[in-house]
Design an enzyme around this catalytic site. Structure first.
Site, PDB file in Angstrom:
ATOM      1  CG  ASP A 196      -1.941   1.128   1.260  1.00  0.00           C
ATOM      2  OD1 ASP A 196      -1.855   2.001   0.721  1.00  0.00           O
ATOM      3  OD2 ASP A 196      -3.060   0.928   1.603  1.00  0.00           O
ATOM      4  NE  ARG A 199     -16.491  -1.130  -6.397  1.00  0.00           N
ATOM      5  CZ  ARG A 199     -17.254  -1.472  -5.175  1.00  0.00           C
ATOM      6  NH1 ARG A 199     -17.033  -2.827  -4.737  1.00  0.00           N
ATOM      7  NH2 ARG A 199     -18.121  -0.579  -4.620  1.00  0.00           N
ATOM      8  CD  GLU A 253     -20.312  -6.247  -9.397  1.00  0.00           C
ATOM      9  OE1 GLU A 253     -21.296  -6.055  -8.763  1.00  0.00           O
ATOM     10  OE2 GLU A 253     -19.250  -6.656  -9.008  1.00  0.00           O
ATOM     11  CG  HIS A 289     -21.026  -6.714  -5.346  1.00  0.00           C
ATOM     12  ND1 HIS A 289     -20.628  -5.656  -6.189  1.00  0.00           N
ATOM     13  CD2 HIS A 289     -20.681  -6.006  -4.290  1.00  0.00           C
ATOM     14  CE1 HIS A 289     -20.072  -4.557  -5.520  1.00  0.00           C
ATOM     15  NE2 HIS A 289     -20.202  -4.806  -4.372  1.00  0.00           N
ATOM     16  N   GLY A 303     -20.299  -8.971  -0.272  1.00  0.00           N
ATOM     17  CA  GLY A 303     -19.366  -8.520   0.747  1.00  0.00           C
ATOM     18  C   GLY A 303     -19.974  -7.619   1.833  1.00  0.00           C
ATOM     19  CB  ALA A 304     -21.896  -4.419   1.619  1.00  0.00           C
TER      20      ALA A 304
HETATM   21  N1  LIG Z   1     -17.492  -6.660  -2.057  1.00  0.00           N
HETATM   22  C1  LIG Z   1     -18.165  -5.531  -1.134  1.00  0.00           C
HETATM   23  O1  LIG Z   1     -19.052  -5.533  -1.082  1.00  0.00           O
HETATM   24  C2  LIG Z   1     -17.353  -4.505  -0.749  1.00  0.00           C
HETATM   25  C3  LIG Z   1     -17.775  -3.713   0.530  1.00  0.00           C
HETATM   26  C4  LIG Z   1     -17.040  -2.873   1.035  1.00  0.00           C
HETATM   27  C5  LIG Z   1     -15.962  -2.264   0.389  1.00  0.00           C
HETATM   28  N2  LIG Z   1     -15.802  -2.730  -0.868  1.00  0.00           N
HETATM   29  C6  LIG Z   1     -14.423  -2.379  -1.604  1.00  0.00           C
HETATM   30  O2  LIG Z   1     -13.314  -2.656  -0.963  1.00  0.00           O
HETATM   31  C7  LIG Z   1     -12.258  -1.755  -1.149  1.00  0.00           C
HETATM   32  C8  LIG Z   1     -11.423  -1.163   0.031  1.00  0.00           C
HETATM   33  O3  LIG Z   1     -12.504  -0.449   0.879  1.00  0.00           O
HETATM   34  P1  LIG Z   1     -11.933   0.311   2.156  1.00  0.00           P
HETATM   35  O4  LIG Z   1     -12.989   0.621   2.950  1.00  0.00           O
HETATM   36  O5  LIG Z   1     -10.947  -0.626   2.873  1.00  0.00           O
HETATM   37  O6  LIG Z   1     -11.384   1.270   1.690  1.00  0.00           O
HETATM   38  P2  LIG Z   1      -9.866   2.384   2.233  1.00  0.00           P
HETATM   39  O7  LIG Z   1      -9.984   3.701   1.525  1.00  0.00           O
HETATM   40  O8  LIG Z   1     -10.140   2.274   3.658  1.00  0.00           O
HETATM   41  O9  LIG Z   1      -8.674   1.475   1.873  1.00  0.00           O
HETATM   42  C9  LIG Z   1      -8.235   1.613   0.516  1.00  0.00           C
HETATM   43  C10 LIG Z   1      -6.784   1.270   0.768  1.00  0.00           C
HETATM   44  O10 LIG Z   1      -6.019   1.181  -0.695  1.00  0.00           O
HETATM   45  C11 LIG Z   1      -4.727   1.973  -0.792  1.00  0.00           C
HETATM   46  N3  LIG Z   1      -4.695   1.949  -2.049  1.00  0.00           N
HETATM   47  C12 LIG Z   1      -4.938   2.895  -3.137  1.00  0.00           C
HETATM   48  N4  LIG Z   1      -4.430   2.793  -4.165  1.00  0.00           N
HETATM   49  C13 LIG Z   1      -3.687   1.837  -4.191  1.00  0.00           C
HETATM   50  C14 LIG Z   1      -2.791   1.251  -5.088  1.00  0.00           C
HETATM   51  N5  LIG Z   1      -2.667   1.632  -6.319  1.00  0.00           N
HETATM   52  N6  LIG Z   1      -2.025   0.187  -4.429  1.00  0.00           N
HETATM   53  C15 LIG Z   1      -2.098  -0.262  -3.249  1.00  0.00           C
HETATM   54  N7  LIG Z   1      -2.860   0.240  -2.432  1.00  0.00           N
HETATM   55  C16 LIG Z   1      -3.804   1.345  -2.785  1.00  0.00           C
HETATM   56  C17 LIG Z   1      -5.258   3.016  -0.020  1.00  0.00           C
HETATM   57  O11 LIG Z   1      -3.936   3.585   0.484  1.00  0.00           O
HETATM   58  C18 LIG Z   1      -6.205   2.512   1.105  1.00  0.00           C
HETATM   59  O12 LIG Z   1      -5.053   2.475   2.473  1.00  0.00           O
HETATM   60  C19 LIG Z   1     -13.118  -0.488  -1.882  1.00  0.00           C
HETATM   61  O13 LIG Z   1     -12.865  -0.725  -3.459  1.00  0.00           O
HETATM   62  C20 LIG Z   1     -14.439  -0.842  -1.671  1.00  0.00           C
HETATM   63  O14 LIG Z   1     -15.394  -0.534  -2.673  1.00  0.00           O
HETATM   64  C21 LIG Z   1     -16.320  -3.783  -1.349  1.00  0.00           C
HETATM   65  O1  LIG Z   2     -18.546  -0.482  -2.038  1.00  0.00           O
HETATM   66  C1  LIG Z   2     -19.441  -1.095  -1.499  1.00  0.00           C
HETATM   67  O2  LIG Z   2     -19.763  -0.703  -0.344  1.00  0.00           O
HETATM   68  C2  LIG Z   2     -19.636  -2.437  -1.604  1.00  0.00           C
HETATM   69  O3  LIG Z   2     -19.392  -2.964  -3.051  1.00  0.00           O
HETATM   70  C3  LIG Z   2     -21.317  -2.887  -1.391  1.00  0.00           C
HETATM   71  O4  LIG Z   2     -22.112  -2.891  -2.564  1.00  0.00           O
HETATM   72  P1  LIG Z   2     -23.697  -3.010  -2.359  1.00  0.00           P
HETATM   73  O5  LIG Z   2     -24.016  -1.998  -1.535  1.00  0.00           O
HETATM   74  O6  LIG Z   2     -24.119  -2.898  -3.635  1.00  0.00           O
HETATM   75  O7  LIG Z   2     -23.885  -4.249  -1.430  1.00  0.00           O
END
Ligand SMILES: NC(=O)c1ccc[n+]([C@@H]2O[C@H](COP(=O)([O-])OP(=O)(O)OC[C@H]3O[C@@H](n4cnc5c(N)ncnc54)[C@H](O)[C@@H]3O)[C@@H](O)[C@H]2O)c1
Ligand SMILES: O=C(O)[C@H](O)COP(=O)(O)O
Length: 527
Positions: A169, A230, A259, A279, A281-282
């Protein structure tokens, strides 16, 4: 009553909050065209990842003040278009952190023990123990890409399971990584040494296709990859190919480039070494309540004229800073408006100087507020905290910020200088102990007046009788003067007069004022 469109499934807790202040219409599964058609009637839009908020929708949303994303990722919102249009975009940065982290951990363990396929086999009437001999995560190396909120929670849990942790990171300090028990390494090393790789980064131009054929070729043939971040961060075709050929050990995906995942995606035909979830995760009860409440509260606040706490397109305006700065933001807006009018529009340079205790603060919100004031004559209600900087940039307004903590005339004061169609003009203002705003200086003439809606400024020669003449002239036009102040540097030299008026100045009066002997210039200003 304002109207809110909810275009994805949102927990009732959020809808209840919105209903307190707005008419709430829940309409899910709308196409882009349907959204473009109905969006003009709405003041707010609340979504999850299911709605793609395109430029077309934003352009059509003439009433739209806020787009609320009940979740983290705003990659399904055209944020630059929203910013340009002055629409606040908010999200819930923490509401689903635990849910997403736990899903990633569940994916890692499920991959290791083939749980989905084993479950499927038992339910299909077989009893096959040989095909599902898995691997332990204990003492294995987990490479975490993105050590933010979700990545950090995964790190803590994985550490507790006895895993060795690597992290990549570029925006995280070594101390922070150390604190989480992670060795901060470069990406190549992480790819080469990890038994498991989990992604927790946003999708950006830098992270798109980060895991491509070249990256996969660097990994151990047993590596298991988890993506609950993502879609589009992994090249799906390259991943499917590597899995089919046994060049990597497994992959668990929750998110996809497109998606819903296409019916003919090569990922769908993979065996027990691949786990696919839609999808999810949340998708926990707890996370859905958290994000719905978090975002609904912000939409409610913005509809009531209050700031949002997690706006993704108002940089620097965090709630704590906002609360502390609120009186200064009003001061900056008033002064920006005033100096813009004194400079006669077409401002090409704005110099913002934070003085006294104000110099210790984050200047960004103050500058944005000053720009909002400066542009308000030209753009009226179209300019707000969201788009002020972008509008200023597009107009070629150069901004210089300076700080001078040594100026101690008030606890904190703000000095703005603008170069415009009428030349260089400057104003200074401060807050009194009771939070009242005072304009303390105009073009370096000391004064002390509160800003009012209608104001008249003159530049004149300091000479007997001039104040009386202006007073009677205004009286003859039936304009009531609330207060009058004169500022001068030397007796009988140049001076300024500032009048706060109860009424707007009628047509033609400025020309009469200009005829008064000794008057050099006169401007009306509306704040
Ligand atoms: N699957 C789901 O349903 C779900 C749910 C929640 C979040 N997410 C996704 O999870 C991801 C992370 O969420 P978060 O809340 O931890 O975000 P966050 O902003 O707290 O953490 C993201 C981290 O990525 C780092 N980063 C940015 N660019 C980078 C790069 N090029 N290389 C390496 N590290 C890099 C940042 O420094 C940061 O520490 C997001 O894409 C979010 O959309 C998915
Ligand atoms: O970025 C997010 O918060 C997650 O991808 C969750 O997506 P959702 O709200 O469609 O479950």
């Amino acid at each position: 009553m304002p109207k809110v469109l909810v275009s994805d499934p949102i927990d009732q807790a959020g809808l209840d909050i919105l209903s307190q202040v707005a008419q709430v219409d829940v309409k899910t599964g709308l196409s882009n065209e349907e959204l473009v058609q109905i969006i003009p009637e709405y003041d707010a839009l609340m979504i999850r990842s299911g709605t793609r908020v395109t430029q077309e929708i934003i352009e059509a949303g003439n009433q739209l003040k806020i787009i609320g994303r009940a979740g983290v990722g705003v990659d399904n919102v055209d944020v630059p278009s929203a910013t340009r249009k002055g629409i606040v975009v908010v999200n819930s940065p923490e509401g689903n952190t635990i849910a997403a982290a736990e899903h990633a951990l569940a994916m890692m363990l499920s991959l290791s023990r083939y749980i989905p396929d084993a479950n499927h086999s038992v339910k299909n009437g077989t009893w096959d123990r040989k095909s599902y001999v898995g691997a332990e995560v204990y003492k294995k190396t987990l490479g975490i890409v993105g050590l933010g909120k979700i990545g950090s929670h995964v790190a803590a849990a994985a550490k507790a399971m006895g895993m060795k942790l690597l992290a990549y990171d570029p925006f995280i300090s070594i101390e922070r990584a150390d604190h989480l028990g992670c060795r901060l390494v470069d990406m190549d090393l992480l790819f080469r040494e990890s038994d498991y790789i989990t992604l927790h980064i946003p999708k950006t131009p830098e992270t798109a296709n980060l895991i491509n054929a070249e990256a996969l070729a660097k990994m151990k043939p047993t590596v298991r990859i988890i993506n609950c971040a993502r879609g589009g961060i992994i090249d799906e075709a390259a991943l499917a190919e590597a899995l089919k050929e046994g060049r990597i050990g497994g992959a668990a995906l929750d998110v996809y480039e497109n998606e819903p995942l296409e019916a003919d995606s090569p990922l769908r035909s993979l065996g027990k070494q691949a786990i696919l979830t839609p999808h999810l995760g949340a998708s926990t009860a707890e996370a859905q309540i958290n994000v719905a409440i978090d975002v609904a509260e912000q939409i409610r606040d913005v509809l009531l004229g209050l700031p949002a706490r997690s706006a993704v397109n108002i940089p620097g305006l965090y709630p704590d800073a906002l609360e502390k700065l609120r009186p200064y933001l009003q001061l900056a807006e008033n002064l920006g408006n005033l100096v813009g009018q004194l400079a006669g529009g077409r401002v090409e340079l704005l110099n913002v100087r934070l003085q006294g205790e104000l110099a210790d603060n984050n200047s960004q919100p103050i500058v944005v507020a000053a720009l909002k004031g400066l542009l308000s004559q030209a753009l009226r209600e179209r300019v707000n905290y969201v788009n002020a900087s972008i509008e200023a940039k597009e107009r070629g307004i150069r901004i210089i910020e300076t700080r001078d903590g040594s100026i101690r005339d008030y606890t904190g004061s703000l000095h703005l200088e603008a170069k415009g169609a009428l030349g260089d003009h400057s104003v200074t203002g401060a807050l009194l102990g009771d939070g009242e705003i005072r304009i303390t200086d105009i073009d370096e003439f000391p004064i002390n007046v509160p800003p009012t809606h209608h104001m008249l400024f003159t530049r004149h020669r300091d000479m007997p009788g001039i104040i009386g003449k202006i007073g009677s002239l205004l009286g003859s036009f039936n304009v009531n003067i609330a207060s009058m102040q004169v500022g001068r540097k030397i007796v009988r030299g140049d001076a300024v007069m500032v009048l706060s008026l109860d009424d707007p100045l009628p047509e033609g009066i400025l020309a009469e004022i200009m005829k008064v002997p000794g008057i050099r210039d006169a401007y009306t200003v509306m704040l």
